[in-house]
Scaffold this active site. Structure first.
Site, short mmCIF file in Angstrom:
data_model
loop_
_atom_site.label_atom_id
_atom_site.label_comp_id
_atom_site.label_asym_id
_atom_site.label_seq_id
_atom_site.Cartn_x
_atom_site.Cartn_y
_atom_site.Cartn_z
N SER A 192 0.80 -1.22 0.00
CA SER A 192 0.00 0.00 0.00
C SER A 192 0.84 1.27 0.00
O SER A 192 0.31 2.36 -0.20
CB SER A 192 -0.95 0.03 1.20
OG SER A 192 -0.25 0.28 2.40
N LYS A 229 1.20 4.11 7.34
CA LYS A 229 0.44 4.94 6.43
C LYS A 229 0.85 6.41 6.60
O LYS A 229 1.49 6.80 7.58
CB LYS A 229 -1.06 4.81 6.71
CG LYS A 229 -1.67 3.47 6.39
CD LYS A 229 -1.72 3.19 4.91
CE LYS A 229 -2.44 1.88 4.60
NZ LYS A 229 -1.68 0.70 5.06
#
Length: 235
Positions: free
Chosen positions: A156, A194
């Site tokens: 990701s 993230k």
């Protein structure tokens, strides 16, 4: 000679690269320059590329390099390409690096830091595990503070230059600025790597891969456990 908007965009990209090592998104550029559409950003980027100020990297979304700045600020970047920061050591996790990192006057012996299991750069996994083993890292990569390392699983964050199998170096801290890449603990049970975004009372965890959606939480559900400062890659 750059137009005012071209100059503003170039400096915005340059400052964001200095702060986080990652180019801003088109939405961030559009908002920063107060433009109504992304097409205007596309035109400005094309103009900067044609004039030799930036370069788009092939096969990577949002990947830009600042090649030079206007003469009024800095004639060039000294031939040094802007690149993803924090620093990357390529090789066998620093034992046989593909490129050397020169030691500064304050440099000393390598620093040993603990590896605390795996971190998800994809679907969040269980919270950070206990100390599994240790690695040695050049002190130039760390700076001050307490640090630990995590093994990355998932894709990701690939557009931020973080790949499955990398080992990320994390500075331990419980807060971070909007736009920084962090280790976040969600609901005290899932850990993920993230980019942190803050808007009002909401906290967003943003992936660097268009295949993943941004997740938005209330402030009491997300705890910052550290900020990314470097990574090591095995070949």
């Amino acid at each position: 000679m750059l137009t005012r908007k071209q100059h503003e965009l170039l400096m915005f990209i340059h400052e964001r690269m200095k702060e986080s090592g990652i180019p801003p998104s088109f939405d961030e550029m559009k908002e920063a320059l107060d433009l109504k559409s992304k097409s205007g950003i596309h035109r400005l980027i094309t103009a900067l590329e044609e004039r030799g100020f930036i370069r788009r990297l092939p096969n990577r979304a949002r990947a830009l390099e600042v090649i030079k700045l206007p003469d009024s600020m800095n004639p060039s970047l000294g031939g040094r390409k802007a690149r993803f920061e924090p620093s990357v050591i390529e090789g066998n996790l620093g034992k046989s690096p593909a490129r050397s990192i020169p030691k500064g006057p304050e440099s000393g012996a390598s620093v040993t830091i603990p590896v605390m299991g795996r971190i998800a750069a994809g679907t969040p996994i269980e919270a950070i595990q206990t100390h599994s083993h240790s690695i040695t890292v050049p002190p130039e990569m760390l700076g001050s503070g307490e640090h630990f390392a995590l093994e990355v699983r998932g894709d990701s964050m690939i557009d931020a230059g973080i790949f499955d199998g990398d080992t990320v170096l994390i500075r331990k801290q419980d807060s971070a600025g909007s736009g920084e890449i962090v280790v976040a603990l969600v609901d005290d049970e899932e850990a993920t790597l993230k980019r942190l975004r803050k808007k009002g009372n909401a906290v967003a965890l943003e992936a660097a891969n268009p295949a993943y959606e941004t997740r938005i939480f209330g402030p009491d559900r997300v705890k910052v456990q550290g900020r990314l400062v470097g990574l090591m890659r095995r070949y």
